[in-house]
Design a protein around this motif. Structure first.
Motif, PDB file in Angstrom:
ATOM      1  N   VAL A  29       0.877  -1.170   0.000  1.00  0.00           N
ATOM      2  CA  VAL A  29       0.000   0.000   0.000  1.00  0.00           C
ATOM      3  C   VAL A  29       0.911   1.216   0.000  1.00  0.00           C
ATOM      4  O   VAL A  29       1.790   1.332   0.856  1.00  0.00           O
ATOM      5  CB  VAL A  29      -0.933  -0.001   1.234  1.00  0.00           C
ATOM      6  CG1 VAL A  29      -1.783   1.255   1.248  1.00  0.00           C
ATOM      7  CG2 VAL A  29      -1.807  -1.236   1.247  1.00  0.00           C
ATOM      8  N   ASP A  30       0.727   2.080  -0.959  1.00  0.00           N
ATOM      9  CA  ASP A  30       1.564   3.272  -1.126  1.00  0.00           C
ATOM     10  C   ASP A  30       3.041   2.903  -1.282  1.00  0.00           C
ATOM     11  O   ASP A  30       3.922   3.585  -0.763  1.00  0.00           O
ATOM     12  CB  ASP A  30       1.381   4.254   0.035  1.00  0.00           C
ATOM     13  CG  ASP A  30      -0.043   4.785   0.110  1.00  0.00           C
ATOM     14  OD1 ASP A  30      -0.685   4.888  -0.954  1.00  0.00           O
ATOM     15  OD2 ASP A  30      -0.498   5.108   1.223  1.00  0.00           O
ATOM     16  N   LYS A  73       4.734   0.392  -0.002  1.00  0.00           N
ATOM     17  CA  LYS A  73       5.401  -0.245   1.146  1.00  0.00           C
ATOM     18  C   LYS A  73       4.645  -1.515   1.539  1.00  0.00           C
ATOM     19  O   LYS A  73       3.425  -1.520   1.633  1.00  0.00           O
ATOM     20  CB  LYS A  73       5.436   0.705   2.339  1.00  0.00           C
ATOM     21  CG  LYS A  73       6.217   1.969   2.075  1.00  0.00           C
ATOM     22  CD  LYS A  73       6.167   2.893   3.273  1.00  0.00           C
ATOM     23  CE  LYS A  73       6.897   4.189   2.968  1.00  0.00           C
ATOM     24  NZ  LYS A  73       6.754   5.159   4.051  1.00  0.00           N
ATOM     25  N   ASN A 130       2.003  -2.305   5.103  1.00  0.00           N
ATOM     26  CA  ASN A 130       1.465  -0.991   5.423  1.00  0.00           C
ATOM     27  C   ASN A 130      -0.033  -0.966   5.122  1.00  0.00           C
ATOM     28  O   ASN A 130      -0.520  -0.045   4.477  1.00  0.00           O
ATOM     29  CB  ASN A 130       2.210   0.066   4.583  1.00  0.00           C
ATOM     30  CG  ASN A 130       1.810   1.474   4.921  1.00  0.00           C
ATOM     31  OD1 ASN A 130       1.349   1.741   6.019  1.00  0.00           O
ATOM     32  ND2 ASN A 130       1.979   2.379   3.973  1.00  0.00           N
ATOM     33  N   LYS A 132      -6.694   0.958   4.626  1.00  0.00           N
ATOM     34  CA  LYS A 132      -7.006   0.837   3.206  1.00  0.00           C
ATOM     35  C   LYS A 132      -7.277  -0.587   2.752  1.00  0.00           C
ATOM     36  O   LYS A 132      -8.041  -0.800   1.823  1.00  0.00           O
ATOM     37  CB  LYS A 132      -5.871   1.440   2.367  1.00  0.00           C
ATOM     38  CG  LYS A 132      -5.735   2.929   2.573  1.00  0.00           C
ATOM     39  CD  LYS A 132      -4.699   3.507   1.665  1.00  0.00           C
ATOM     40  CE  LYS A 132      -4.624   5.019   1.870  1.00  0.00           C
ATOM     41  NZ  LYS A 132      -3.673   5.653   0.969  1.00  0.00           N
TER      42      LYS A 132
END
Length: 125
Positions: A40-41, A43, A46, A50
């Motif tokens: 997520v994003d 990484k 993480n 979300k």
């Protein structure tokens, strides 16, 4: 006043019924793998708010299914990639493959191996 963006939640299911019933695949281990590996994003590990990875409820008959709920920019294809990566890690990729059954569901199935060798009764020749 700027327009309010709606959060679009996507629900995906990975049905592991066949290999889990044969004790080839450990659902809890697979769930942990997904929680560690989903990015997520940019990484891993993480997930935050979300992405939610959970094993289905055994009382409802879907205890062998993994449910992934994610916010909008999340690909179903990414789940297939991670599932294949897990199968390869556990050395069971030779017997199982990932099939899309509908728009939000993947299913782990065994390969159909048909032995085309015919057994002849005339071996005494």
């Amino acid at each position: 006043m700027p327009p309010v963006k709606k959060r679009t939640e996507l629900n995906f299911v990975i049905d592991c019924t066949a290999p889990a019933e044969d004790a080839i695949l450990d659902i809890q281990n697979f769930e942990g793998f997904l929680q560690q590996k989903i990015k997520v994003d940019g990484k891993t590990g993480n997930l935050g708010d979300k992405v939610v990875v959970a094993v289905g409820d055994a009382k409802q008959g879907n205890g062998n299914k993994i449910e992934v709920t994610a916010q909008a920019p999340f690909s179903k294809r990414y789940l297939k990639y991670l599932t294949k990566k897990y199968l390869k890690k556990k050395n069971i990729r030779d017997w199982l493959h990932v099939i899309s059954t509908n728009a939000s569901t993947y299913q782990l199935r065994y390969f159909n191996i048909n032995n085309d060798e015919e057994v002849d009764g005339d071996d005494d020749e």
